[in-house]
Design a protein around this motif. Structure first.
Motif, PDB file in Angstrom:
ATOM      1  N   GLY A 212     -53.232  23.511 -10.131  1.00 42.79           N
ATOM      2  CA  GLY A 212     -52.102  22.654 -10.459  1.00 42.79           C
ATOM      3  C   GLY A 212     -52.317  21.711 -11.619  1.00 42.79           C
ATOM      4  N   LEU A 213     -53.188  22.095 -12.573  1.00 41.12           N
ATOM      5  CA  LEU A 213     -53.445  21.232 -13.728  1.00 41.12           C
ATOM      6  C   LEU A 213     -52.570  21.648 -14.913  1.00 41.12           C
ATOM      7  CD1 LEU A 213     -57.314  20.841 -13.568  1.00 41.12           C
ATOM      8  CD2 LEU A 213     -55.620  19.027 -13.279  1.00 41.12           C
ATOM      9  N   PHE A 246     -54.510  23.239  -2.607  1.00 39.45           N
ATOM     10  CA  PHE A 246     -53.070  23.469  -2.448  1.00 39.45           C
ATOM     11  C   PHE A 246     -52.331  23.490  -3.785  1.00 39.45           C
ATOM     12  CE2 PHE A 246     -54.211  21.989   1.797  1.00 39.45           C
ATOM     13  CZ  PHE A 246     -53.547  22.923   2.584  1.00 39.45           C
ATOM     14  N   GLY A 247     -53.085  23.560  -4.904  1.00 38.73           N
ATOM     15  CA  GLY A 247     -52.455  23.665  -6.219  1.00 38.73           C
ATOM     16  C   GLY A 247     -51.739  22.417  -6.676  1.00 38.73           C
ATOM     17  N   ARG A 248     -52.221  21.230  -6.253  1.00 34.74           N
ATOM     18  CA  ARG A 248     -51.522  19.985  -6.585  1.00 34.74           C
ATOM     19  C   ARG A 248     -52.453  18.959  -7.243  1.00 34.74           C
ATOM     20  NH1 ARG A 248     -48.799  17.989  -1.200  1.00 34.74           N
ATOM     21  NH2 ARG A 248     -48.119  16.356  -2.653  1.00 34.74           N
ATOM     22  N   LEU A 249     -53.510  19.434  -7.879  1.00 36.01           N
ATOM     23  CA  LEU A 249     -54.479  18.508  -8.458  1.00 36.01           C
ATOM     24  C   LEU A 249     -53.877  17.700  -9.606  1.00 36.01           C
ATOM     25  CD1 LEU A 249     -57.394  17.629  -8.103  1.00 36.01           C
ATOM     26  CD2 LEU A 249     -58.082  19.409  -9.719  1.00 36.01           C
ATOM     27  N   GLY A 250     -52.910  18.263 -10.304  1.00 34.02           N
ATOM     28  CA  GLY A 250     -52.300  17.567 -11.431  1.00 34.02           C
ATOM     29  C   GLY A 250     -51.552  16.303 -11.046  1.00 34.02           C
ATOM     30  N   GLU A 251     -51.221  16.152  -9.747  1.00 29.80           N
ATOM     31  CA  GLU A 251     -50.509  14.963  -9.281  1.00 29.80           C
ATOM     32  C   GLU A 251     -51.438  13.770  -9.068  1.00 29.80           C
ATOM     33  OE1 GLU A 251     -48.538  16.116  -5.729  1.00 29.80           O
ATOM     34  OE2 GLU A 251     -47.483  17.817  -6.658  1.00 29.80           O
ATOM     35  N   ALA A 252     -52.751  14.003  -9.063  1.00 29.23           N
ATOM     36  CA  ALA A 252     -53.702  12.934  -8.771  1.00 29.23           C
ATOM     37  C   ALA A 252     -53.834  11.982  -9.948  1.00 29.23           C
ATOM     38  CB  ALA A 252     -55.063  13.535  -8.422  1.00 29.23           C
ATOM     39  N   ARG A 312     -48.237  34.965 -14.301  1.00 30.10           N
ATOM     40  CA  ARG A 312     -46.788  34.819 -14.106  1.00 30.10           C
ATOM     41  C   ARG A 312     -46.488  34.197 -12.749  1.00 30.10           C
ATOM     42  NH1 ARG A 312     -46.503  39.972 -16.761  1.00 30.10           N
ATOM     43  NH2 ARG A 312     -46.366  41.039 -14.755  1.00 30.10           N
ATOM     44  N   GLU A 313     -47.223  34.637 -11.716  1.00 32.51           N
ATOM     45  CA  GLU A 313     -46.998  34.081 -10.378  1.00 32.51           C
ATOM     46  C   GLU A 313     -47.358  32.600 -10.328  1.00 32.51           C
ATOM     47  OE1 GLU A 313     -49.219  36.396  -7.637  1.00 32.51           O
ATOM     48  OE2 GLU A 313     -48.192  38.287  -8.131  1.00 32.51           O
ATOM     49  N   ALA A 314     -48.487  32.233 -10.951  1.00 30.33           N
ATOM     50  CA  ALA A 314     -48.906  30.836 -10.946  1.00 30.33           C
ATOM     51  C   ALA A 314     -47.912  29.953 -11.686  1.00 30.33           C
ATOM     52  CB  ALA A 314     -50.295  30.710 -11.561  1.00 30.33           C
ATOM     53  N   GLN A 315     -47.396  30.469 -12.802  1.00 37.54           N
ATOM     54  CA  GLN A 315     -46.424  29.700 -13.580  1.00 37.54           C
ATOM     55  C   GLN A 315     -45.106  29.545 -12.833  1.00 37.54           C
ATOM     56  OE1 GLN A 315     -46.100  31.397 -17.487  1.00 37.54           O
ATOM     57  NE2 GLN A 315     -48.274  31.062 -17.942  1.00 37.54           N
ATOM     58  N   ALA A 316     -44.710  30.595 -12.134  1.00 41.26           N
ATOM     59  CA  ALA A 316     -43.473  30.517 -11.345  1.00 41.26           C
ATOM     60  C   ALA A 316     -43.626  29.486 -10.221  1.00 41.26           C
ATOM     61  CB  ALA A 316     -43.136  31.881 -10.770  1.00 41.26           C
ATOM     62  N   GLN A 317     -44.800  29.447  -9.626  1.00 42.54           N
ATOM     63  CA  GLN A 317     -45.045  28.499  -8.531  1.00 42.54           C
ATOM     64  C   GLN A 317     -44.979  27.053  -9.013  1.00 42.54           C
ATOM     65  OE1 GLN A 317     -48.683  29.218  -6.436  1.00 42.54           O
ATOM     66  NE2 GLN A 317     -48.527  27.350  -5.204  1.00 42.54           N
ATOM     67  N   HIS A 318     -45.521  26.809 -10.226  1.00 42.81           N
ATOM     68  CA  HIS A 318     -45.569  25.449 -10.744  1.00 42.81           C
ATOM     69  C   HIS A 318     -44.463  25.135 -11.746  1.00 42.81           C
ATOM     70  CE1 HIS A 318     -49.341  24.622  -8.720  1.00 42.81           C
ATOM     71  NE2 HIS A 318     -49.813  25.777  -9.155  1.00 42.81           N
ATOM     72  N   GLY A 319     -43.577  26.119 -11.963  1.00 45.10           N
ATOM     73  CA  GLY A 319     -42.439  25.869 -12.829  1.00 45.10           C
ATOM     74  C   GLY A 319     -42.809  25.649 -14.278  1.00 45.10           C
ATOM     75  N   THR A 320     -43.825  26.389 -14.786  1.00 46.00           N
ATOM     76  CA  THR A 320     -44.257  26.254 -16.168  1.00 46.00           C
ATOM     77  C   THR A 320     -44.098  27.579 -16.884  1.00 46.00           C
ATOM     78  OG1 THR A 320     -46.547  26.824 -15.584  1.00 46.00           O
ATOM     79  CG2 THR A 320     -45.944  24.485 -15.576  1.00 46.00           C
ATOM     80  N   GLU A 321     -44.212  27.495 -18.191  1.00 46.60           N
ATOM     81  CA  GLU A 321     -44.140  28.692 -19.022  1.00 46.60           C
ATOM     82  C   GLU A 321     -45.250  28.615 -20.044  1.00 46.60           C
ATOM     83  OE1 GLU A 321     -40.383  29.103 -20.842  1.00 46.60           O
ATOM     84  OE2 GLU A 321     -39.283  29.349 -18.982  1.00 46.60           O
ATOM     85  N   ALA A 322     -45.829  29.796 -20.361  1.00 47.23           N
ATOM     86  CA  ALA A 322     -46.877  29.857 -21.393  1.00 47.23           C
ATOM     87  C   ALA A 322     -46.770  31.173 -22.124  1.00 47.23           C
ATOM     88  CB  ALA A 322     -48.250  29.691 -20.764  1.00 47.23           C
TER      89      ALA A 322
END
Length: 324
Positions: A212-213, A246-252, A312-322
């Motif tokens: 989640g970074l 849980f893929g939420r490290l970016g919120e810390a 693609r799956e990771a980006q869809a989960q976190h709502g990002t695009e690359a």
């Protein structure tokens, strides 16, 4: 008709899933079916890897061949160290526990799928990181994270290789306590004095996305992604580990995040000459200062085109695009 390029396959018998006798026969059978010549270079002891990789590069350069690494991220790193800058194309048969390098580039982790990619796809230039003269494909780190890797390897030798074992080793390391590093971090045009238990430099967007970074996007745009922790206690550290799971490290808010093409690290404490640095899971001592950078030359990796399905799956989960 031009003869297809031969393959020079280095496989680490001590690596990954314990499949000591599977890789060689599978490679030979797939190459025979495809009308491709291959030569196998098994590594029986870890100390032989660099020598075998250099031998494979010499032989591949002489005939326009492809150098192939079969093993975990550490084995792949060791072979890439010899291949980078040689002009040889590079192939991967992932046999490790996490296989982040292969997965971020869409290379299947099952042997048959990886062989199909190796025998049918073309080479694509992919970014490589370096710390001083050492290559890293996934990440490089110092401080607490490198200690975690050492403890993880000790647990793997005792309990076997699995993600659950890796998680248990990580929890034990965090509960054992840690000390902070006092570093001078130099980016072009600015210097920052920091106190941190760990500095983590990533070159693998999938790994960053899964915890989640948001700095994963920097890797797709030709940079490395850096993460430093503010000094925290062991229970706060465990909470960060849970966020990452849980893929939420970016919120810390205990993280300092940055992206760069070049970063120099010096120790603020007088007398510090060396630090332990982990590169793709392998820990070694390196002399200061440490210079992290995007390598001037890419690897020519045999991989499917476009963005990997897991990306693609990771980006869809976190709502990002690359980009691809």
């Amino acid at each position: 008709m031009t003869e297809p390029s031969p393959l020079f396959v280095i496989f680490n018998r001590a690596s990954g899933r314990g499949d000591r006798d599977e890789v060689g026969p599978a490679v030979e059978a797939a190459c025979a079916a495809a009308g491709r010549r291959c030569e196998l270079l098994p590594v029986e002891q870890p100390g032989q890897l660099a020598e075998k990789a250099q031998e494979a590069v010499r032989r591949a350069r002489a005939v326009g061949g492809i150098v192939v690494a079969a093993g975990g991220d550490g084995t792949i790193n060791g072979v890439a160290q010899a291949v980078l800058g040689s002009g040889c194309r590079f192939g991967v048969l992932p046999r490790g526990t996490f296989n982040y390098f292969a997965r971020t580039h869409g290379i299947p982790t099952d042997l048959d799928g990886a062989l199909r990619v190796l025998l049918t796809e073309d080479a694509v230039a992919v970014q490589v990181g370096q710390v001083n003269d050492r290559v890293f494909l996934v990440n490089a780190s110092l401080g607490l994270y490198s200690q975690l890797l050492q403890d993880r390897e000790a647990w793997k030798r005792q309990f076997g290789r699995s993600r659950l074992v890796a998680l248990g080793a990580g929890i034990k390391t965090l509960l054992s306590g840690h000390r902070s590093l006092r570093l001078s971090v130099e980016l072009p045009g600015r210097t920052r004095q920091v106190r941190t238990p760990t500095l983590f430099v990533g070159n693998n967007a999938l790994q960053m996305e899964q915890v989640g970074l948001p700095v994963a996007d920097a890797i797709d745009h030709g940079c490395l992604a850096g993460v430093m922790l503010k000094p925290v206690g062991r229970w706060a550290m465990l909470a960060l580990l849970a966020r990452g799971a849980f893929g939420r490290l970016g919120e810390a808010d205990q993280l300092l995040k940055l992206s760069f093409r070049c970063l120099t690290v010096k120790a603020r404490r007088f007398g510090s000459r060396q630090l332990k640095v982990a590169t793709d899971g392998e820990v070694l001592k390196m002399r200061l200062p440490l210079r992290f950078q995007v390598a001037p030359q890419p690897l020519l990796l045999i991989r499917p085109p476009g963005l990997a399905p897991e990306r693609r799956e990771a980006q869809a989960q976190h709502g990002t695009e690359a980009g691809a």
